[in-house]
Design an enzyme around this catalytic site. Structure first.
Site, PDB file in Angstrom:
ATOM      1  N   ASN A  92     -71.683 -28.014  40.404  1.00 49.40           N
ATOM      2  CA  ASN A  92     -70.340 -28.283  40.877  1.00 49.40           C
ATOM      3  C   ASN A  92     -69.875 -27.151  41.793  1.00 49.40           C
ATOM      4  OD1 ASN A  92     -67.722 -29.414  41.100  1.00 49.40           O
ATOM      5  ND2 ASN A  92     -67.864 -30.199  39.008  1.00 49.40           N
ATOM      6  N   HIS A 122     -76.081  -3.096  37.752  1.00 51.39           N
ATOM      7  CA  HIS A 122     -75.733  -1.831  38.402  1.00 51.39           C
ATOM      8  C   HIS A 122     -75.674  -0.746  37.340  1.00 51.39           C
ATOM      9  CE1 HIS A 122     -74.804  -3.909  42.155  1.00 51.39           C
ATOM     10  NE2 HIS A 122     -74.326  -4.862  41.374  1.00 51.39           N
ATOM     11  N   GLY A 149     -67.839 -25.232  32.831  1.00 46.87           N
ATOM     12  CA  GLY A 149     -67.127 -24.543  33.898  1.00 46.87           C
ATOM     13  C   GLY A 149     -66.734 -23.122  33.528  1.00 46.87           C
ATOM     14  N   ALA A 167     -67.354 -24.047  28.185  1.00 45.80           N
ATOM     15  CA  ALA A 167     -66.627 -23.529  29.340  1.00 45.80           C
ATOM     16  C   ALA A 167     -66.112 -22.129  29.049  1.00 45.80           C
ATOM     17  CB  ALA A 167     -65.461 -24.456  29.679  1.00 45.80           C
TER      18      ALA A 167
END
Length: 192
Positions: A92, A122, A149, A167
């Protein structure tokens, strides 16, 4: 055989893909990221032309399982070529894959909007971070996985087959087959 100038050109990319510390601001890596951005922008342009769209996805990604892959614009990849998707992949809009290391995504995988997949790491030490040196660890996502999502998948994670990621979850460690995980950090809440 490549000469030493060619070897130097690819040195940071070779280190990156081998999981060794590398300089992220390397000119060749910077050029590869620019090419990825151009290819990603082209997806939106050819979205309604099936043959061109399928070809554009294949040009962006390392490998694609079939011509049924769909990526809703906008999406973002660091390199694209380090991401390999299986059959019937759906992504999506607003998803991000920082594929400094290899990302393998199985068949029948669905990404909700704003899913983020990070292979890049990092340094935690502030002084080391200022050097521009970073590293990356691969991510593997099995078959028949739904990533809800806003979920975030962190470097080095392997996700099994038949998994649902809720989600907004942050996946910090490996996930076994046939489970539902939710939360930050993501934890198993159900076996399916």
């Amino acid at each position: 055989m490549a000469n030493s100038n060619d070897d130097d050109k690819y040195a940071e990319q070779i280190k990156m893909l081998a999981g060794k510390p590398y300089f992220g601001g390397d000119p060749y890596l910077t050029e590869l990221r620019k090419q990825s951005q151009e290819r990603t922008a082209n997806l939106a342009v050819v979205r309604n032309e099936p043959e061109k769209y399928s070809a554009a996805i294949r040009e962006l990604l390392g490998t694609v399982g079939d011509d049924k892959a769909i990526m809703e614009s906008p999406v973002f990849f660091d390199y694209g070529c380090n991401t390999h998707v299986g059959k019937r992949f759906y992504m999506n809009a607003m998803c991000v894959i920082l594929d400094c290391a290899r990302v393998d995504i199985g068949d029948d995988v669905l990404f909700g909007p704003s899913v983020q997949v990070y292979t890049a790491e990092h340094p935690v030490d502030p002084a080391a971070r200022l050097t521009g040196v970073e590293s990356a660890r691969p991510i593997k996502i099995g078959n028949n996985v739904w990533v809800g999502g806003g979920a975030i998948i962190l470097p080095g994670v392997t996700i099994g087959n038949g998994v649902t990621i809720g989600a907004g979850s942050v996946v910090t460690k490996d996930v076994p087959d046939n489970v539902v995980v939710v939360g930050n950090p993501a934890r198993v809440v159900k076996h399916v």
